[in-house]
Design a protein around this motif. Structure first.
Motif, PDB file in Angstrom:
ATOM      1  N   LEU A   1      50.548 114.177 -50.110  1.00  0.00           N
ATOM      2  CA  LEU A   1      49.856 114.365 -51.382  1.00  0.00           C
ATOM      3  C   LEU A   1      50.876 114.519 -52.501  1.00  0.00           C
ATOM      4  O   LEU A   1      52.049 114.835 -52.271  1.00  0.00           O
TER       5      LEU A   1
ATOM      6  N   LEU B   1      51.492 116.107 -56.564  1.00  0.00           N
ATOM      7  CA  LEU B   1      51.055 117.089 -57.555  1.00  0.00           C
ATOM      8  C   LEU B   1      51.670 116.741 -58.907  1.00  0.00           C
ATOM      9  O   LEU B   1      52.827 116.297 -58.981  1.00  0.00           O
TER      10      LEU B   1
ATOM     11  N   SER C   1      48.202 108.382 -54.032  1.00  0.00           N
ATOM     12  CA  SER C   1      46.968 109.041 -53.589  1.00  0.00           C
ATOM     13  C   SER C   1      47.259 109.809 -52.296  1.00  0.00           C
ATOM     14  O   SER C   1      48.015 109.307 -51.438  1.00  0.00           O
TER      15      SER C   1
ATOM     16  N   TYR D   1      46.790 115.299 -57.284  1.00  0.00           N
ATOM     17  CA  TYR D   1      46.117 116.461 -57.847  1.00  0.00           C
ATOM     18  C   TYR D   1      46.834 116.888 -59.124  1.00  0.00           C
ATOM     19  O   TYR D   1      48.064 116.952 -59.165  1.00  0.00           O
ATOM     20  N   TYR D   2      46.046 117.181 -60.147  1.00  0.00           N
ATOM     21  CA  TYR D   2      46.596 117.692 -61.404  1.00  0.00           C
ATOM     22  C   TYR D   2      46.465 119.217 -61.429  1.00  0.00           C
ATOM     23  O   TYR D   2      45.387 119.756 -61.178  1.00  0.00           O
TER      24      TYR D   2
ATOM     25  N   SER E   1      43.017 127.282 -57.493  1.00  0.00           N
ATOM     26  CA  SER E   1      43.094 125.834 -57.708  1.00  0.00           C
ATOM     27  C   SER E   1      44.088 125.193 -56.750  1.00  0.00           C
ATOM     28  O   SER E   1      43.892 124.065 -56.299  1.00  0.00           O
TER      29      SER E   1
ATOM     30  N   LYS F   1      42.659 124.913 -53.195  1.00  0.00           N
ATOM     31  CA  LYS F   1      41.746 123.787 -53.061  1.00  0.00           C
ATOM     32  C   LYS F   1      42.452 122.573 -52.461  1.00  0.00           C
ATOM     33  O   LYS F   1      41.869 121.791 -51.705  1.00  0.00           O
ATOM     34  N   ILE F   2      43.722 122.438 -52.775  1.00  0.00           N
ATOM     35  CA  ILE F   2      44.506 121.298 -52.310  1.00  0.00           C
ATOM     36  C   ILE F   2      44.597 121.282 -50.791  1.00  0.00           C
ATOM     37  O   ILE F   2      44.628 120.221 -50.162  1.00  0.00           O
TER      38      ILE F   2
ATOM     39  N   SER G   1      36.049 119.994 -50.248  1.00  0.00           N
ATOM     40  CA  SER G   1      36.529 120.917 -51.279  1.00  0.00           C
ATOM     41  C   SER G   1      35.436 121.227 -52.299  1.00  0.00           C
ATOM     42  O   SER G   1      35.457 122.276 -52.935  1.00  0.00           O
TER      43      SER G   1
END
Length: 634
Positions: free
Chosen positions: A473, A475, A490, A493-494, A507, A510-511, A628
């Motif tokens: 992943l 970030l 892909s 995540y922001y 937050s 969640k990842i 999620s």
């Protein structure tokens, strides 16, 4: 004068106590109609009692105020007064308030238990100061008597009286004392019942001290509540001339228990200090049984046949019945968890003695509900079915406290199941330099190191030549949404670093949901919107065969099948509710657990979080939704 002293009128007036507690627990205004429903009384009676309570509170630091159309509430001069009242009344958070119906039932039971004479319905109505029919109260009285294998005998022109073994009457008599609080002297409004437990404050303190000094020399441990109940039994036998207790001939060597040694030594000390404690061997035997029912079996080393003889064999049989049944419902072998075997046996030893005595006896905890594990309603649902079957098999009804203890055994089992994380390779996109990513990197390593294989920082221009398969992943800061990131990797995540610490960690957490591979163990979740007509088909048996129907909350219904050959999870969203329906979401879960503990833990996590966050799904479009989405508010 202390505020709590001024509130002593509550001890003598249980009706005002219920009203006071209801208002005390309510921070906002509560209307007459709401009070009427909660206490099961008329609005007229509510207004009468409000007037009385306001008069009683007139000399205190508490004001009972009212506002038109809003209702009533209590106002306190000092914030500390609320804490003082909580300590005085031993109040715990709860929605339960004893209704007037409950109070009438309790009065009838106490009245019948404290006399050998027949009592007529008209006598009871006169004493209760009611003109209404009390057939519902009598029905409830019979239900409670049945728990103790007692009957209500009725004779024309004579009235009613309780028949059955004396020891069972005594157990119910003490049970009806209800709340075993050492600081509260209760007037039950029935002289014959009050006389069973008469004792001066000084003498009761000395009896209590003698009990504690005796018990500390043994491995036997009583909870504070059980200790107070045991003292009530001592007072009962001291104050009454008991005939034969009619104890059954149990194949149980009670004299080999340490509880017998405690009782024998305690009674010997009491009769040397006070009058009335020269108890018969039969009463000593019975008090030994009560001591065993009161023992806090925390240490497994004490749960042996050397201590409890045949009770252990019976407890193991009863425990194994529950374990077998819950294994069938959950589709796993709960016998594989040794803690289940151990913890459930501790609970079942005293219960097994009650089964031998043919009584379903318990303790009411003062002003407290035990239904705290609302996140485990599926477990509670299955256990309730087991408790019903257990009653049919052994004629034993678990008390609320016992039900919660058993529930807690399996809650802890679920919580002990650990999910195998997949170590992730993370790339942080450094839009404004590597130094700017340091805070994020340190936070990730501090809180999520168990889920991270490595963290690498990458500049935007490096992404052109980066093989995306090297990382699980990516970030990037929120600012990255404004940039054209080449070959957008892909999953990306922001991260919003302007959040406070709690929300920031949430937050990030969640990842890592996918880190536990929910999507690999569980089927995709489908979200489907329905019209009212389509919604009706959910109740068709051919659509959801072999599913259990469980209400998780007033707008969320669950259909659950852990033995399905075809796996799917569908969330049905009702777009246009009819007035007669009160469910916004219905979830159909079809799984094949097949002994997979991790899969079971995952679906429990999904259900628990679905209950919390289901409303957030109303903003999503139909189709496949991520796990999620269920774990975090949007």
């Amino acid at each position: 004068m202390k505020l709590t002293t001024k509130l002593s009128f509550l001890n003598a007036n249980s009706r005002l106590t219920s009203l006071f507690l209801l208002l005390f627990r309510t921070e906002n205004y509560v209307t007459s109609n709401e009070i009427s429903k909660m206490l099961a009384i008329s609005v007229r009676t509510v207004k009468h009692d409000i007037k009385l309570l306001r008069q009683e509170l007139a000399g205190t630091e508490i004001e009972l105020i009212s506002k038109p159309s809003r209702g009533y509430r209590l106002m306190f001069d000092q914030p500390d007064d609320r804490l003082a009242i909580k300590e005085y009344l031993e109040i715990h958070p709860t929605n339960y308030v004893e209704t007037y119906f409950d109070r009438r039932v309790n009065y009838i039971l106490r009245r019948l238990l404290s006399t050998e004479n027949y009592i007529t319905i008209s006598q009871l109505k006169q004493e209760l100061a009611v003109s209404l029919n009390i057939s519902k109260e009598i029905k409830r009285v019979k239900e409670i008597l049945n728990k103790y294998n007692l009957k209500l005998n009725s004779r024309s022109h004579y009235g009613m009286k309780i028949i059955g073994a004396n020891f069972r009457k005594i157990m119910l008599t003490v049970r009806m004392y209800r709340y075993f609080d050492k600081n509260v002297a209760i007037n039950f409004g029935i002289k014959s019942y009050n006389n069973c437990f008469l004792c001066s404050v000084t003498e009761k303190r000395q009896i209590r001290l003698t009990l504690f000094r005796t018990i500390k020399n043994y491995r036997v441990v009583f909870s504070d509540i059980d200790a107070e109940r045991f003292i009530i039994y001592l007072l009962y036998f001291r104050n009454t001339q008991s005939n034969s207790l009619n104890l059954p001939n149990l194949k149980f060597c009670y004299r080999q228990t340490e509880e017998y040694q405690v009782v024998f030594e305690l009674v010997d000390k009491l009769k040397s200090k006070f009058n009335g404690f020269d108890f018969s061997p039969e009463i000593i035997e019975f008090l030994t049984y009560i001591a065993i029912l009161s023992t806090d079996l925390y240490r497994m080393a004490d749960c042996t046949k050397e201590n409890y003889g045949c009770l252990v064999d019976i407890a193991e049989r009863n425990r194994n019945y529950i374990l077998t049944e819950i294994s069938e419902y959950l589709c796993i072998n709960v016998f594989d968890d040794y803690d289940n075997l151990r913890d459930l046996l501790k609970i079942m030893i005293p219960i097994s003695l009650k089964i031998l005595l043919e009584v379903s006896d318990g303790i009411d905890l003062r002003y407290q509900d035990l239904n705290n594990n609302q996140n485990y309603q599926v477990l509670r649902f299955f256990l309730q079915k087991i408790f019903v079957d257990f009653y049919e098999k052994y004629h034993y009804e678990f008390s609320s406290k016992e039900q919660e203890l058993i529930l807690e055994v399996f809650v802890m089992m679920i919580e002990r199941i650990s999910l195998d994380p997949q170590k992730l390779r993370i790339a942080i996109i450094a839009i404004d330099g590597r130094l700017a990513t340091q805070h994020l990197k340190i936070t990730l390593l501090s809180h999520f190191s168990n889920h991270i294989e490595k963290i690498t920082t990458k500049m935007l221009y490096e992404l052109d030549s980066t093989n995306n398969s090297q990382y699980d992943l990516y970030l990037c800061s929120q600012y990255g949404k404004n940039l054209a990131i080449p070959n957008t990797p892909s999953p990306l995540y922001y991260i919003d670093e302007t959040l406070d610490e709690v929300n920031y960690l949430n937050s990030l957490n969640k990842i890592f949901i996918e880190d536990f591979q929910y999507s690999k163990k569980l089927p995709n979740i489908s979200l489907k919107s329905l019209t009212n007509n389509e919604y009706e088909i959910l109740n068709e048996p051919e659509l959801l065969q072999n599913h259990f129907k469980i209400y998780l909350r007033n707008n969320l219904c669950l259909y659950l099948n852990f033995k399905s050959t075809k796996e799917n999870i569908t969330v049905y969203k009702v777009c246009n509710k009819t007035k007669s329906k009160n469910i916004d979401f219905t979830v159909a879960i079809s799984l094949a657990i097949n002994g997979d503990f991790q899969k079971l833990k995952m679906i429990f996590n999904v259900i628990n979080n679905l209950k919390i966050n289901v409303d957030s799904l109303s903003t999503l479009e139909d189709g496949i939704i991520s796990y999620s989405s269920l774990f975090f508010q949007r």
